[in-house]
Design an enzyme around this catalytic site. Sequence first.
Site, PDB file in Angstrom:
ATOM      1  N   THR A  36      -8.249  11.319  -5.373  1.00  0.00           N
ATOM      2  CA  THR A  36      -9.500  10.558  -5.529  1.00  0.00           C
ATOM      3  C   THR A  36     -10.470  11.295  -6.452  1.00  0.00           C
ATOM      4  OG1 THR A  36      -9.179   9.635  -3.332  1.00  0.00           O
ATOM      5  CG2 THR A  36     -11.412   9.523  -4.224  1.00  0.00           C
ATOM      6  N   HIS A  44     -12.193  18.695   1.783  1.00  0.00           N
ATOM      7  CA  HIS A  44     -11.158  18.145   2.666  1.00  0.00           C
ATOM      8  C   HIS A  44     -10.809  19.167   3.745  1.00  0.00           C
ATOM      9  CE1 HIS A  44     -10.324  14.920  -0.304  1.00  0.00           C
ATOM     10  NE2 HIS A  44      -9.865  14.279   0.754  1.00  0.00           N
ATOM     11  N   HIS A  45     -10.163  18.663   4.794  1.00  0.00           N
ATOM     12  CA  HIS A  45      -9.711  19.484   5.929  1.00  0.00           C
ATOM     13  C   HIS A  45      -8.793  20.632   5.496  1.00  0.00           C
ATOM     14  CE1 HIS A  45      -5.812  17.451   5.614  1.00  0.00           C
ATOM     15  NE2 HIS A  45      -6.531  16.374   5.332  1.00  0.00           N
ATOM     16  N   GLY A  89       0.819  -1.224   0.000  1.00  0.00           N
ATOM     17  CA  GLY A  89       0.000   0.000   0.000  1.00  0.00           C
ATOM     18  C   GLY A  89       0.841   1.257   0.000  1.00  0.00           C
ATOM     19  N   LYS A  92      -4.963  20.165   4.146  1.00  0.00           N
ATOM     20  CA  LYS A  92      -4.592  19.478   2.902  1.00  0.00           C
ATOM     21  C   LYS A  92      -3.914  20.453   1.951  1.00  0.00           C
ATOM     22  CE  LYS A  92      -6.355  16.345  -0.667  1.00  0.00           C
ATOM     23  NZ  LYS A  92      -5.221  15.423  -0.592  1.00  0.00           N
TER      24      LYS A  92
HETATM   25  N1  LIG Z   1      -2.702   2.499  -0.412  1.00  0.00           N
HETATM   26  C1  LIG Z   1      -3.468   3.083   0.486  1.00  0.00           C
HETATM   27  O1  LIG Z   1      -4.690   2.881   0.545  1.00  0.00           O
HETATM   28  C2  LIG Z   1      -2.799   3.983   1.497  1.00  0.00           C
HETATM   29  C3  LIG Z   1      -3.539   4.564   2.536  1.00  0.00           C
HETATM   30  C4  LIG Z   1      -2.854   5.325   3.488  1.00  0.00           C
HETATM   31  C5  LIG Z   1      -1.482   5.488   3.382  1.00  0.00           C
HETATM   32  N2  LIG Z   1      -0.803   4.934   2.344  1.00  0.00           N
HETATM   33  C6  LIG Z   1       0.660   5.012   2.222  1.00  0.00           C
HETATM   34  O2  LIG Z   1       1.242   4.070   3.115  1.00  0.00           O
HETATM   35  C7  LIG Z   1       2.525   4.515   3.533  1.00  0.00           C
HETATM   36  C8  LIG Z   1       2.606   4.542   5.052  1.00  0.00           C
HETATM   37  O3  LIG Z   1       1.630   5.432   5.562  1.00  0.00           O
HETATM   38  P1  LIG Z   1       1.506   5.677   7.137  1.00  0.00           P
HETATM   39  O4  LIG Z   1       0.475   6.714   7.311  1.00  0.00           O
HETATM   40  O5  LIG Z   1       1.389   4.377   7.854  1.00  0.00           O
HETATM   41  O6  LIG Z   1       2.942   6.309   7.429  1.00  0.00           O
HETATM   42  P2  LIG Z   1       3.756   6.304   8.783  1.00  0.00           P
HETATM   43  O7  LIG Z   1       4.833   7.316   8.614  1.00  0.00           O
HETATM   44  O8  LIG Z   1       2.838   6.411   9.951  1.00  0.00           O
HETATM   45  O9  LIG Z   1       4.398   4.825   8.841  1.00  0.00           O
HETATM   46  C9  LIG Z   1       5.416   4.372   7.982  1.00  0.00           C
HETATM   47  C10 LIG Z   1       6.281   3.412   8.783  1.00  0.00           C
HETATM   48  O10 LIG Z   1       7.183   2.745   7.902  1.00  0.00           O
HETATM   49  C11 LIG Z   1       8.384   2.574   8.619  1.00  0.00           C
HETATM   50  N3  LIG Z   1       9.500   2.266   7.729  1.00  0.00           N
HETATM   51  C12 LIG Z   1      10.409   3.106   7.186  1.00  0.00           C
HETATM   52  N4  LIG Z   1      11.332   2.402   6.480  1.00  0.00           N
HETATM   53  C13 LIG Z   1      10.979   1.106   6.590  1.00  0.00           C
HETATM   54  C14 LIG Z   1      11.537  -0.115   6.123  1.00  0.00           C
HETATM   55  N5  LIG Z   1      12.652  -0.137   5.379  1.00  0.00           N
HETATM   56  N6  LIG Z   1      10.921  -1.264   6.433  1.00  0.00           N
HETATM   57  C15 LIG Z   1       9.807  -1.289   7.190  1.00  0.00           C
HETATM   58  N7  LIG Z   1       9.231  -0.159   7.683  1.00  0.00           N
HETATM   59  C16 LIG Z   1       9.811   1.009   7.374  1.00  0.00           C
HETATM   60  C17 LIG Z   1       8.541   3.871   9.394  1.00  0.00           C
HETATM   61  O11 LIG Z   1       9.468   3.707  10.481  1.00  0.00           O
HETATM   62  C18 LIG Z   1       7.113   4.105   9.868  1.00  0.00           C
HETATM   63  O12 LIG Z   1       6.866   3.508  11.134  1.00  0.00           O
HETATM   64  C19 LIG Z   1       2.702   5.875   2.852  1.00  0.00           C
HETATM   65  O13 LIG Z   1       3.423   5.663   1.645  1.00  0.00           O
HETATM   66  C20 LIG Z   1       1.297   6.330   2.570  1.00  0.00           C
HETATM   67  O14 LIG Z   1       1.205   7.224   1.487  1.00  0.00           O
HETATM   68  C21 LIG Z   1      -1.441   4.194   1.411  1.00  0.00           C
END
Ligand SMILES: NC(=O)c1ccc[n+]([C@@H]2O[C@H](COP(=O)([O-])OP(=O)(O)OC[C@H]3O[C@@H](n4cnc5c(N)ncnc54)[C@H](O)[C@@H]3O)[C@@H](O)[C@H]2O)c1
Length: 253
Positions: A150, A139-140, A79, A143
């Site tokens: 979307t 949106h908030h 994701g 943003k």
């Molecule tokens: N596809 C979707 O529906 C969707 C929805 C929400 C967020 N996202 C994406 O998901 C990602 C994470 O979002 P989030 O809100 O959880 O961010 P976040 O910053 O809260 O969490 C990301 C985590 O990944 C960790 N990380 C960094 N390098 C890493 C590695 N090499 N191996 C494992 N973990 C590692 C970080 O330490 C952190 O804890 C972002 O790219 C965001 O855009 C996608």
Amino acid sequence: MNVLIVGYGRMGHEVETFLRSRNHHVVARVDPTPGVGDATEVSSELLRSSQAVIEFSLPEAVLGHARQYAGVGLPAVVGTTGWESDRAEVRNLVEGYQSSLVWGSNFSVGAHLFFALVEKAASMIADLPDYDIMVTEWHHKLKKDSPSGTALTTAERILKVLPRKKEINSERLDRAIRDDELHVASVRGGAIPGIHSVLLDSAADSLEIRHTARSRSGFALGAVLAAEWLVSSGRKGFLSVEDFVADTFASKL
Ligand SMILES: NC(=O)c1ccc[n+]([C@@H]2O[C@H](COP(=O)([O-])OP(=O)(O)OC[C@H]3O[C@@H](n4cnc5c(N)ncnc54)[C@H](O)[C@@H]3O)[C@@H](O)[C@H]2O)c1
């Protein structure tokens, strides 16, 4: 199912909640930040103990992890966003090892249901010129971009099925809108996680299709459902969230 969580940030925590509520076993939570997860890197032992992996990490982590998952044929749901420059290489790895990986920037089932309903509605007015169509999103106030990704996806899905709309216009207008333009309007303020609305409007009446996000949990649930689908269907290849959606519910519309 034994599932490995990679990236234990906001999304990783949400994913864990849904995995547990759906009676899956969490093998480990991998995160390099000290004290955050149970492991700081993906090891061959963790890969061996897992039937699927769900990753929401950072873009630079995706390629290396995808190589590890594909190498042992572990079904993966990714994701994480922002790894477009590595996409072709990840695809080659997955296809080369005949493994399976599903990726997407929006795993929310509700959002995909919304896209599918909008596409269906837009195609239904193709031969009903009395009906016009437009998109609005809220949106908030924090943003930074507009229109939202979307909203743009929504507009592109409309253009795809409604030949009389030829281009998206998301500007403030100082003139009458042309019939071949699809207007996408953005409103910013408050704390709204995200509302997307499509209005079908004629002189006689108006119909609205609306998606209201309440939290990030919809993304996490969608990722868990995609992992279940990947394992139970046995599908192989480099798949997008749209493949998962088409297989599970969009074809029913
Ligand atoms: N596809 C979707 O529906 C969707 C929805 C929400 C967020 N996202 C994406 O998901 C990602 C994470 O979002 P989030 O809100 O959880 O961010 P976040 O910053 O809260 O969490 C990301 C985590 O990944 C960790 N990380 C960094 N390098 C890493 C590695 N090499 N191996 C494992 N973990 C590692 C970080 O330490 C952190 O804890 C972002 O790219 C965001 O855009 C996608």
